[in-house]
Write an enzyme that holds these catalytic residues in place. Structure first.
Site, mmCIF file in Angstrom:
data_model
loop_
_atom_site.group_PDB
_atom_site.id
_atom_site.type_symbol
_atom_site.label_atom_id
_atom_site.label_comp_id
_atom_site.label_asym_id
_atom_site.label_seq_id
_atom_site.Cartn_x
_atom_site.Cartn_y
_atom_site.Cartn_z
ATOM 1 N N ASP A 177 0.913 -1.653 -0.695
ATOM 2 C CA ASP A 177 -0.103 0.040 -0.144
ATOM 3 C C ASP A 177 0.722 1.594 -0.074
ATOM 4 O O ASP A 177 0.296 2.315 -0.200
ATOM 5 C CB ASP A 177 -0.836 -0.058 0.936
ATOM 6 N N GLY A 214 -5.203 -0.745 -2.080
ATOM 7 C CA GLY A 214 -4.272 0.211 -1.598
ATOM 8 C C GLY A 214 -4.515 0.580 0.036
ATOM 9 O O GLY A 214 -3.721 1.618 0.390
#
Ligand code: F6P
Length: 355
Positions: free
Chosen positions: A130, A173
């Site tokens: 992420d 993410g």
């Protein structure tokens, strides 16, 4: 020293490269290295294995983590912490290296700051696709994830172009739009939607409609439109596509719209050369940090503003985990200057996207 290492939370490509380096550098420098299976869950169970040369040979190139991972609900509780500390003492661990994201580092900080029957150093390494970990310009796994998204978008672009279609592609993410931003520019997306600018559903629809109108304006050259959307955007991809479809006949006559959620495809796969190198350097740095008696710190990679300091390796800086967690919180709520910088950079290139 008896060094134990674990991987926890979402796996990330490159974790294995870090494990191999810790195992090999550890052994060569006279330490015994243990791997804890399945993250903090495995620590609670005392599920450990020797990380000898045979265990780590050839793993640099593979995705996932040979140790396995987990998201333990028990570990952060007072009872879990007590059991974990007892386990660390029972196993005679002098230093624990934890590789993972926000949850993993929070766990490491808890473990490193409470009272323990036996002192144990705690070192964190940033590992999460992420790129939402404070004080680390890059985390293990990010580069591979970006490359995977770009490759997937290139493939989608081929078929989109053949059928004159618009695609909304959703990427992982969590709350952080970094993957969508970086991959979107590289894949020549026409628009990038991310959660950090808190657009309402109506604003998202209006913005995307403008992009579609521009892409498919009469007499235009465009054969496809690609909208990259971060999973951090509150409006669901399906809802967005449904609303765009209502206006499609007037916005982009003759064009079809589809959605693709890449999901866990983004998290797997062999690590890129960059991820392998970052993971190896961080792994080596972790062994040195253990020898130096560093405690309750994370090794950040290319820490923003961290160049030119006195650390021998300017790419790596040891940052107290408490500071990492505070900055991570700012990255997630959008108040970090790093987020503002990311959005500013993206705004600068936005006009170059849909032409
Ligand atoms: O944090 C890594 C990540 O892959 C996120 O991008 C995603 O939101 C989440 O983990 C998915 O977690 P899980 O595999 O537990 O569903």
């Amino acid at each position: 020293m008896r060094i134990a290492v674990l991987t926890s939370g979402g796996d990330a490509p490159g974790m294995n490269a870090a494990l191999r380096t810790i195992a090999v550098a550890g052994a060569q420098r006279g330490h015994s290295v243990l791997g804890v299976r399945h993250g903090y869950h495995g620590l609670l169970e005392g599920d450990v294995t020797a990380l000898d040369y045979a265990a780590v040979d050839g793993i640099t190139r593979s995705g996932g983590t040979i140790l396995g991972s987990s998201r333990s609900a028990e570990f952060p509780t007072p009872e879990g912490q007590k059991r974990a500390r007892a386990r660390v003492a029972e196993l005679g661990i002098d230093a624990l290296v934890t590789i993972g994201g926000n949850g993993t580092l929070t766990g490491a900080h808890l473990l490193g700051t409470g009272e323990s029957p036996r002192p144990c150093l705690v070192i964190g390494l940033p590992g999460s696709i992420d790129n939402d970990i404070g004080h680390s310009g890059l985390a293990i796994g990010v580069d591979t994830a970006v490359n995977t998204i770009v490759e997937a978008c290139d493939r989608i672009a081929d078929t989109a172009q053949a059928h004159r279609r618009a695609f909304v592609v959703e990427v992982m993410g969590r709350a952080c739009g970094f993957l969508a931003m970086r991959a979107g520019v590289a894949a020549e997306a026409d628009a990038i939607l991310y959660g950090e600018n808190n657009m309402s559903d109506d604003e998202l629809v209006a913005r995307t409609r403008t992009v579609l109108q521009r892409c498919f304006a009469p007499g235009g050259h465009k054969k496809r439109a690609l909208i990259l959307k971060s999973e951090g955007v509150k409006m669901s991809t399906h809802a967005l596509v449904e609303r765009l479809a209502v206006h499609l006949r007037e916005d982009a006559p003759g064009v079809d719209i589809r959605e693709t959620v890449l999901g866990h495809v983004v998290r797997g796969g062999n690590p890129s050369a960059l991820d392998r190198m970052v993971a190896q350097r961080l792994g080596y740095g972790a062994v040195l940090a253990c020898e130096d008696g560093a405690h309750d710190v994370m090794l950040g990679w290319e820490v923003p503003g961290g160049f030119g300091d006195k650390t021998p390796d300017h790419s790596i800086r040891r940052v107290p985990i408490a500071e990492v967690l505070a900055e991570t919180a700012r990255l997630l709520d959008g108040t970090s200057p790093v987020i503002r910088k990311r959005m500013e950079l993206l705004r600068q290139v936005e006009d170059l996207l849909a032409i």
